[in-house]
Design a protein around this motif. Structure first.
Motif, PDB file in Angstrom:
ATOM      1  N   PRO A  13       0.819  -1.217   0.000  1.00 29.76           N
ATOM      2  CA  PRO A  13       0.000   0.000   0.000  1.00 29.76           C
ATOM      3  C   PRO A  13       0.849   1.261   0.000  1.00 29.76           C
ATOM      4  O   PRO A  13       1.974   1.278   0.513  1.00 29.76           O
ATOM      5  N   ARG A  47      -5.001   3.889  10.871  1.00 32.65           N
ATOM      6  CA  ARG A  47      -5.375   2.493  10.642  1.00 32.65           C
ATOM      7  C   ARG A  47      -4.131   1.608  10.597  1.00 32.65           C
ATOM      8  O   ARG A  47      -3.003   2.080  10.430  1.00 32.65           O
ATOM      9  N   GLN A  49      -3.103  -1.892   8.453  1.00 31.63           N
ATOM     10  CA  GLN A  49      -3.509  -2.775   7.378  1.00 31.63           C
ATOM     11  C   GLN A  49      -2.664  -4.049   7.400  1.00 31.63           C
ATOM     12  O   GLN A  49      -1.438  -3.987   7.518  1.00 31.63           O
ATOM     13  N   VAL A  51      -1.403  -7.006   5.128  1.00 26.04           N
ATOM     14  CA  VAL A  51      -1.229  -7.196   3.691  1.00 26.04           C
ATOM     15  C   VAL A  51      -0.552  -8.535   3.433  1.00 26.04           C
ATOM     16  O   VAL A  51       0.494  -8.839   4.022  1.00 26.04           O
ATOM     17  N   ILE A  58      -4.889  -6.567   0.665  1.00 25.42           N
ATOM     18  CA  ILE A  58      -5.162  -6.170   2.051  1.00 25.42           C
ATOM     19  C   ILE A  58      -6.178  -7.149   2.613  1.00 25.42           C
ATOM     20  O   ILE A  58      -7.310  -7.236   2.125  1.00 25.42           O
ATOM     21  N   THR A  61      -8.222  -4.684   8.032  1.00 27.28           N
ATOM     22  CA  THR A  61      -7.926  -3.311   8.425  1.00 27.28           C
ATOM     23  C   THR A  61      -8.391  -3.094   9.858  1.00 27.28           C
ATOM     24  O   THR A  61      -9.529  -3.410  10.205  1.00 27.28           O
ATOM     25  N   GLU A  63      -8.917  -0.231  12.798  1.00 26.80           N
ATOM     26  CA  GLU A  63      -9.038   1.203  13.048  1.00 26.80           C
ATOM     27  C   GLU A  63      -9.324   1.445  14.524  1.00 26.80           C
ATOM     28  O   GLU A  63      -9.919   0.581  15.191  1.00 26.80           O
TER      29      GLU A  63
END
Length: 386
Positions: A13, A47, A49, A51, A58, A61, A63
């Motif tokens: 990302p 956040r 992520q 991966v 992804i 996630t 948060e």
């Protein structure tokens, strides 16, 4: 790992390198990434992520529950996001990631800024606990707060909260079972290294943050252990499983110091050579500390024993007609980097050249190496091939 499948890379990302690349395609700050098996955990200000390094997909996630003070989609400095920390406790590996959040008040209670620390199971990418702390109120500097997970051992993770000016800091010890509150809090202490049951960092001894001393506290309890001389430009970084690198400038004499010390006692194990005064060092997770950077005259690279600090090898070596590489990563007995001739690998204990790995990764584990693409603008995960 001896080599990587250069033709099978997967794009990471944008958050992994956003705001961290110079105009010539070199990395200015550490990647906000940690590797766990076949997963790269990429942190940003709002956040985390997960991966898949094999596909670039992804898979999850995470948060914060509170509203992020630094949303990544706004004009926020991406470098505010520090790398997550992997911690082992209670039979699992946990990814420690802190966020600065805004908590909404109720009734007559005003809104306030807090730090929400998440513990995410590395195997499932699911949050297993959250701990929220409210930092001291430092003259309304909440909008400039930065947070970092410093390290973890023995069932305790350490999280640091700092003001944007650098004048204030507070450090917390958080149990890996989560709990409802921190195990301990040390105000005006900027934790920077967790080694061998000790937290080492910088004690800020005046309101302006000018008077500084290296200091250490017990990891389990937060109890004071030692404090160094009155200094400026103080810093501390891990130097393997038993040593900490402590550096600064003595306030009285004006002399610089840079040494490897026992974290529990501040006993100096070795004073580092002047050539390493501007260099960074990284432990190879086995037995060697590899240091590199700009020396007094030119680029340098050293291999040091991680227990004694003894020099094992150093470059450049004029007699052998060898130059010093730019080191990008070290892992499990290997040094990765570049020279004008391209990517290279060295034996961490001897400094001898090994077959080229094909890339110069910034992060490596048994599954992948993360390196910039040829254009120097994107981070790519390359699977290991041998």
């Amino acid at each position: 790992m001896t080599a990587f499948a250069v033709g099978r890379g997967s794009m990471m990302p944008e958050a992994a390198v956003s705001g961290r690349l110079s105009s010539d395609g070199t990395l200015k700050t550490d990647l906000p990434v940690v590797l766990y098996r076949g997963t790269a955990f990429v942190a940003s200000t709002d956040r985390l992520q997960a991966v898949d390094t094999a596909t670039g997909q992804i898979t999850a996630t995470v948060e914060p529950q509170g509203k992020s003070v630094h949303p990544a989609d706004e004009e926020t400095n991406p470098a505010l996001a520090a790398p997550p920390v992997l911690a082992t406790g209670h039979g699992r590996t946990i990814v420690i990631t802190p966020f600065v959040v805004q908590q909404t008040g109720t009734g007559t209670q005003a809104d306030h800024t807090a730090v929400e620390v998440t513990g995410t199971d590395a195997a499932t990418a699911k949050v297993v606990w959250r701990v929220t702390v409210r930092p001291p109120q430092w003259d309304d500097v909440y909008s400039d707060l930065s947070v970092a997970a410093v390290g973890a051992e023995q069932g305790v993770a350490v999280v640091r909260v700092s003001s944007g000016s650098g004048d204030h800091a507070v450090s917390y010890g958080i149990g890996l079972d989560g709990g409802s509150r921190p195990l301990w809090t040390v105000n005006q202490f900027q934790a920077e290294a967790v080694v061998s049951g000790t937290v080492v960092g910088t004690a800020l001894e005046d309101e302006a943050g000018i008077d500084q001393r290296a200091a250490a506290y017990a990891l389990a309890t937060g109890r004071f252990r030692w404090r160094g001389q009155d200094s400026t430009n103080v810093g501390a970084v891990p130097a393997g499983p038993r040593l900490v690198r402590v550096f600064g400038k003595d306030y009285g004499s004006g002399h610089d110091y840079d040494r490897l010390v026992d974290p529990a006692s501040d006993r100096t194990v070795r004073t580092l050579p002047e050539d390493l005064s501007s260099s960074g060092c990284e432990y190879d997770d086995r037995s060697t500390l590899v240091c590199s950077g700009t020396g007094t005259d030119a680029a340098v690279a050293y291999g040091l024993d991680a227990t004694t600090g003894k020099t094992l090898w150093q470059l450049p070596d004029e007699k052998a007609d060898r130059v010093a590489p730019t080191v990008t990563a070290v892992w499990h007995g290997r040094v990765y980097g570049t020279t004008d001739h391209g990517p290279l690998a060295l034996d961490a204990r001897t400094g001898k050249d090994l077959p080229s790995p094909g890339i110069a990764p910034f992060l490596v584990n048994e599954s992948a190496g993360l390196a910039l693409d040829k254009a120097g603008s994107q981070l790519v995960a390359y699977p290991t091939s041998g």
